[in-house]
Design an enzyme around this catalytic site. Sequence first.
Site, PDB file in Angstrom:
ATOM      1  N   PRO A 117     -16.358  -2.637   1.280  1.00  0.00           N
ATOM      2  CG  PRO A 117     -16.751  -2.196   3.543  1.00  0.00           C
ATOM      3  CD  PRO A 117     -15.639  -2.371   2.547  1.00  0.00           C
ATOM      4  CE1 TYR A 166      -3.207  -2.824   0.041  1.00  0.00           C
ATOM      5  CE2 TYR A 166      -3.836  -2.221   2.258  1.00  0.00           C
ATOM      6  CZ  TYR A 166      -4.009  -2.996   1.145  1.00  0.00           C
ATOM      7  OH  TYR A 166      -4.998  -3.965   1.124  1.00  0.00           O
ATOM      8  N   GLY A 174     -18.311  -0.448  -2.109  1.00  0.00           N
ATOM      9  CA  GLY A 174     -18.231  -0.417  -3.563  1.00  0.00           C
ATOM     10  C   GLY A 174     -17.224   0.574  -4.097  1.00  0.00           C
ATOM     11  NE  ARG A 175     -12.474  -2.151  -5.975  1.00  0.00           N
ATOM     12  CZ  ARG A 175     -11.500  -2.629  -5.190  1.00  0.00           C
ATOM     13  NH1 ARG A 175     -10.819  -1.796  -4.437  1.00  0.00           N
ATOM     14  NH2 ARG A 175     -11.207  -3.917  -5.184  1.00  0.00           N
ATOM     15  N   GLY A 176     -16.381   3.433  -3.087  1.00  0.00           N
ATOM     16  CA  GLY A 176     -16.874   4.801  -3.088  1.00  0.00           C
ATOM     17  C   GLY A 176     -18.238   4.997  -3.710  1.00  0.00           C
TER      18      GLY A 176
END
Length: 330
Positions: free
Chosen positions: A204, A56, A206-208
Amino acid sequence: MKSRQIRQDGKKVSEVGLGCWSFGGSYGPTTQGEAHNTLSAALDLGVDFLDTANVYGMGVSETIIGSFLKGDSGRFTIATKAGIRRDPETGKRGFDNTADYLRTELELSLSRLGLEHVDLFYIHRRDQNVQIEDLMQTLLRFKTEGKIGGIGFSEISPATLQRAVAVGPVDAVQSEYSLWTRQPDLGMIRACKELGVAFVPFSPLGRGMFAPVPPDPATFEKGHFRTGTPRFTEPNFSYNVKKIEGFKALARDLDTSPIALAIAWCLARGDHLVPIPGTRSADHLKDCVAGSSFPMTEDIMTMIEQVLPAGWAHGDRYSPDQWHGVEGYC
């Protein structure tokens, strides 16, 4: 904040954790100060479970967390990962689960975090050249040496999990899981429940996509993770935005935010689920935590299912390159 079990030895964490991928810049530029504010907010909100990885930001996320901890991890349960190898010049991704590589990466992670022990260590992606039984022996040695407290895997299949637990205890499996990514419903969530393994949904939200204002793909900079992902390219993106409007309307009717409702749905899918929404914003984290106290009912779950039934999303969740390393099982 309620708690849920994260390790086979009974260790518990806040039922909503914090994914720290965005600390490394994969979802846009950030600063150490902004990340530290989010970590402080997490403590104030009762969030004590942090999820990071060596890749990351190529160590940036772990370094930021380490600078906040200052050698004291007592306030947080820390999970990190290894197993993805990136070429620093080309950025090309491969996988390495050999004992020497994992030991080197684990030591580097511990150094960046400023710790001698990490509570949970995931294999980020499977290297198919290393048998899962041999890999488990490596991880069990790390555990015996006191380097790690628990063993986890990311994006594996139920069959691989079965083979792993035949060698030794597996504490957690993490996979993408949300209202628009439902594959774990086809075997992994059930397998984890039967084996006493925590299931940790990443992304969780939905990537925003479940934020009050959807992301704008036109603003994605070079290197942004969602760039080129089928669900965020046209015409799929517009279809998805339109479909989610019904869910947001339902959240308004229930006097809550779409973020809190999406987290509450995830928590209601099983008492062994510990979602780790990712954010670098303290305000966003507050909305995520609100999902823990939302009074979910079977009727509301049914209404959500009617608005967003399994399989509603347009486009794949990964590009062909991103799919590489994820174990399929359906």
